[in-house]
Design a protein around this motif. Structure first.
Motif, short mmCIF file in Angstrom:
data_model
loop_
_atom_site.label_atom_id
_atom_site.label_comp_id
_atom_site.label_asym_id
_atom_site.label_seq_id
_atom_site.Cartn_x
_atom_site.Cartn_y
_atom_site.Cartn_z
N TYR A 141 0.85 -1.19 0.00
CA TYR A 141 0.00 0.00 0.00
C TYR A 141 0.88 1.23 0.00
N THR A 154 4.02 7.21 -5.87
CA THR A 154 3.45 5.86 -5.83
C THR A 154 4.23 4.92 -6.74
N THR A 179 6.54 1.70 -5.28
CA THR A 179 6.16 0.31 -5.61
C THR A 179 7.14 -0.30 -6.62
N PRO A 194 1.19 1.94 -12.52
CA PRO A 194 -0.17 1.47 -12.25
C PRO A 194 -0.83 0.90 -13.51
N LYS A 228 -4.41 0.41 -13.43
CA LYS A 228 -5.82 0.80 -13.39
C LYS A 228 -5.97 2.00 -12.46
N THR A 260 -8.91 4.91 -10.68
CA THR A 260 -10.23 5.49 -10.44
C THR A 260 -9.98 6.84 -9.78
N GLN A 285 -7.14 6.47 -6.98
CA GLN A 285 -6.71 5.18 -6.46
C GLN A 285 -6.12 4.36 -7.61
N GLN A 327 -4.28 0.74 -9.00
CA GLN A 327 -3.96 -0.68 -8.81
C GLN A 327 -2.64 -0.95 -9.52
N GLY A 381 0.02 -6.19 -7.15
CA GLY A 381 -0.99 -6.34 -6.12
C GLY A 381 -1.09 -5.15 -5.18
N THR A 410 -1.86 -1.41 -3.74
CA THR A 410 -2.86 -0.37 -3.94
C THR A 410 -2.20 0.97 -3.67
N THR A 415 -2.96 5.31 -3.22
CA THR A 415 -3.92 6.40 -3.19
C THR A 415 -3.15 7.71 -3.28
N SER A 468 -13.53 3.15 -13.42
CA SER A 468 -12.19 2.63 -13.38
C SER A 468 -11.63 2.59 -14.81
#
Ligand code: NDP
Length: 334
Positions: free
Chosen positions: A156, A195, A199, A203, A205, A207, A228, A230, A234, A236, A238, A331
């Motif tokens: 996350y 983000t 990670t 990303p 996907k 929304t 948000q 994906q 795996g 997530t 924000t 999405s």
């Protein structure tokens, strides 16, 4: 230093970032120096010439800019204009045979990013985006955590990049024709980037939602955006970005611990913590580090830490966020 060891940089657009960050940083760089200016404001010509000893022959305006092609003092053109002007001036710089640094956000559409990349490729010049954090030690440490899986896999990530705007309502950042968008274009790139480096993935996907509480002030551009993500592994993500609130942080929760930067994206010094203890580095000008990194990329072939493709990737994500918002927060695949 000989000319071979220090590249001449021309700043295009002498606004606050050029005046208060880039030009001072260029006084301390090792592999490049301030050699020229491009400005639409006559009065700035003399001020900058006197302050930095810039010869008359290295001073241009937006009309005669293309003749910079004939100036051997200038190796790199650094575009520091309102966002909607980035593509035009980056392309003209490439066509003049100069290496290009283009400020963030790279442009206002993905199509413009493609045009800049293509112009630089065709001219055989290097292209870098003004993502100063990639040359900055706290950010590099986060990237190392992820690469070496110091805390395992990121599950996350939360990133905030925002400030409260209350100044001149006529400023270009609030004018979509010049900015291409509001908080998301201006600060959103930092939270999106956070983000991604927290990670180590892009990303797949998104929304998104838009919030407007001061429509009289933010008449033309987005005020607050949340999104948000994906990630393929795996995780997530924000993000929060806004021109209505101050926020500046990165937090990542991993399978074997956590790390955070707060602040995460201002000019520094940044600060960080992790489940292993504090993160601490000596502060240096981010802009100095960034410009020396790009100059040594050109001179010595070191890695280009923020290539055009990275700027384009972020613009693809920005366009997907705006699409999600305009299509009822659905999405959107990336
Ligand atoms: P400013 O408004 O302070 O300066 C922009 C300059 O662009 C003006 O001073 C002017 O310079 C020139 N300009 C040309 N045409 C216009 C126009 N129509 N309207 C307004 N200005 C015009 O902006 P910033 O310096 O803050 O931002 C410039 C760019 O740098 C933006 O893309 C921004 O996103 C980026 N930036 C990046 C930062 C980072 O940390 N990487 C931080 C701050 C900004 P002149 O008078 O010389 O013609």
């Amino acid at each position: 230093k000989s000319r071979e060891e220090s590249l001449g940089i021309a700043l295009v657009g002498l606004g606050s970032y050029s005046t208060y960050q880039l030009a001072p940083a260029l006084q301390d760089t090792k592999f490049c120096h301030l050699a020229g200016i491009v400005t639409g404001t006559k009065a700035k010509e003399r001020i900058w010439a006197e302050r930095y000893g810039i010869p008359a022959g290295n001073i241009y305006n937006y009309q005669n800019f293309d003749t910079i092609a004939d100036n051997d003092d200038i190796d790199v053109v650094y575009v520091v204009l309102p966002n909607s002007m980035h593509a035009e001036f980056s392309i003209r710089a490439a066509q003049a045979g100069k290496h290009v640094i283009c400020e963030k956000p790279m442009a206002v559409t993905v199509a413009e990013c493609d045009a800049i990349i293509e112009a630089c490729r065709k001219a055989g010049v290097k292209l870098g985006i003004g993502y100063r954090l990639h040359s900055e030690p706290y950010t590099q440490e986060v990237k190392r955590f992820v690469r070496e899986k110091t805390f395992g896999k990121t599950a996350y990530v939360n990133a905030e990049a925002a400030y409260r705007s209350a100044g001149n309502p006529d400023q270009w950042r609030l004018n979509k024709a010049l900015s291409g968008g509001g908080a998301l274009m201006n600060m959103g790139v930092y939270s999106i980037q956070s983000t991604i480096y927290a990670t180590g993935e892009n990303p797949v996907k998104v929304t998104a939602q838009e919030f407007s509480t001061r429509p009289d002030y933010f008449k033309d551009t987005d005020e607050t955006v949340t999104a948000q993500f994906q990630f393929p592994g795996g995780a997530t993500g924000t993000v929060f970005t806004s021109h209505n609130a101050n926020a500046n942080s990165l937090y990542a929760s991993c399978t074997g611990g956590w790390f955070s930067l707060k602040p995460a994206n201002n000019y520094g010094p940044l600060a960080g913590e992790s489940s292993n203890g504090p993160i601490q580095f000596k502060h240096e000008s981010q802009q100095k580090l960034q410009m020396d990194d790009f100059a040594s990329h050109i001179l010595y072939g070191s890695v280009n830490r923020a290539p055009g493709e990275m700027g384009k990737r972020d613009m693809i994500i920005i366009e997907a966020i705006y699409r999600s918002i305009s299509e009822g927060n659905r999405s959107v695949p990336l």
